[in-house]
Design an enzyme around this catalytic site. Structure first.
Site, mmCIF file in Angstrom:
data_model
loop_
_atom_site.group_PDB
_atom_site.id
_atom_site.type_symbol
_atom_site.label_atom_id
_atom_site.label_comp_id
_atom_site.label_asym_id
_atom_site.label_seq_id
_atom_site.Cartn_x
_atom_site.Cartn_y
_atom_site.Cartn_z
ATOM 1 N N SER A 49 40.587 42.682 38.071
ATOM 2 C CA SER A 49 40.070 42.658 39.438
ATOM 3 C C SER A 49 38.910 43.628 39.646
ATOM 4 C CB SER A 49 41.196 42.981 40.428
ATOM 5 O OG SER A 49 41.804 44.226 40.114
ATOM 6 N N GLY A 86 44.416 40.600 38.284
ATOM 7 C CA GLY A 86 45.776 40.619 37.779
ATOM 8 C C GLY A 86 45.896 40.536 36.275
ATOM 9 N N ASN A 114 46.059 46.810 34.694
ATOM 10 C CA ASN A 114 47.300 46.102 35.042
ATOM 11 C C ASN A 114 48.414 46.366 34.037
ATOM 12 O OD1 ASN A 114 46.595 44.631 37.536
ATOM 13 N ND2 ASN A 114 45.064 43.671 36.232
ATOM 14 N N ASP A 200 43.490 49.716 49.814
ATOM 15 C CA ASP A 200 44.632 49.707 48.899
ATOM 16 C C ASP A 200 44.652 50.913 47.977
ATOM 17 O OD1 ASP A 200 42.603 49.134 47.077
ATOM 18 O OD2 ASP A 200 43.288 47.092 46.665
ATOM 19 N N HIS A 203 41.082 49.613 44.458
ATOM 20 C CA HIS A 203 39.810 48.954 44.176
ATOM 21 C C HIS A 203 38.661 49.630 44.911
ATOM 22 C CE1 HIS A 203 42.923 45.861 43.489
ATOM 23 N NE2 HIS A 203 42.154 45.551 42.458
#
Length: 230
Positions: A49, A86, A114, A200, A203
């Site tokens: 991502s 992801g 991830n 979040d 990112h």
């Protein structure tokens, strides 16, 4: 050109780091531009991502901002966005064959975040990254890492953090140890999080991506220069 690239590689890291950043960019961009009439170098950015530009409007993600940086600095390269949100190192490896189409000249690998979020054994992540670097064949590679948090324990942290520089050395890849590292180069973590990260906390926002590209742009230009030298 090959001699100049060799000079850059042989130039001591400490001395190179003391060269004015604008001069660094100019030298690398001059190499990456290649001789007149040379074909545009195609770089595939294989990642998750962070590469895909999660949470950002079109044109503000990592690959578009990197492309703009390369264009502005005279680097004749096209970056393909091979980032999938992801994705783990296993996912990147599974996509490698169809990512490395005949027109791809170089590969940037930015995977592992991830794996960290899922607590995957670093030995597994390392094996996947090794297979990706092996699968790149003769294409030059830029390997971009992420540091492991301490909450998995010191053994996990040490093994994960060591795999990026060790694999880069083994496969003669360029290395940038932390994708997000530029965000805290001049700010403490709390300030950087508020200024450069999305809500979040994982990112980067548009400004954060810009800061990251200012560091990774010259490394991608160096990657392009490797293609030109060959």
């Amino acid at each position: 050109m090959g001699n100049l690239v060799g000079w850059m590689r042989g130039f001591g890291y400490g001395a190179w780091a003391r060269v004015n950043k604008a001069v660094q960019v100019g030298l690398v961009a001059a190499l990456a531009a290649g001789p007149a009439g040379a074909e545009t170098v195609t770089v595939a950015a294989l990642g998750d991502s962070l590469t895909a530009g999660y949470g950002l409007p079109d044109g503000q993600g990592f690959v578009p901002q990197l492309q703009a940086w390369l264009d502005a600095n005279g680097v004749d390269a096209e970056v393909l966005n091979a980032g999938v949100s992801g994705d783990t190192t296993a996912g990147g490896l599974a996509r490698l064959d169809w990512t490395l189409t005949p027109e791809v000249d170089a590969l940037m690998v930015a995977l592992g975040g991830n794996d960290l979020l899922r607590g995957i054994d670093p030995a597994t992540s390392r094996a996947n990254l090794a297979a990706i670097l092996e699968g790149a064949g003769e294409r030059p590679v830029l390997l971009v890492g992420l540091p492991a948090p301490a909450n998995y324990g010191p053994a996990f942290q040490q093994a994960f953090d060591a795999m990026y520089p060790e694999l880069a050395a083994k496969y003669d890849a360029l290395l940038e140890e932390s994708f997000l590292g530029p965000l805290t180069a001049e700010l403490d973590a709390r300030t950087a999080r508020g200024r450069y990260m999305q809500g979040d906390g994982i990112h980067p926002n548009r400004e954060g991506v810009k800061v990251i590209v200012e560091t990774l742009g010259p490394r991608v230009a160096e990657l392009v220069a490797r293609v030109a030298a060959e």
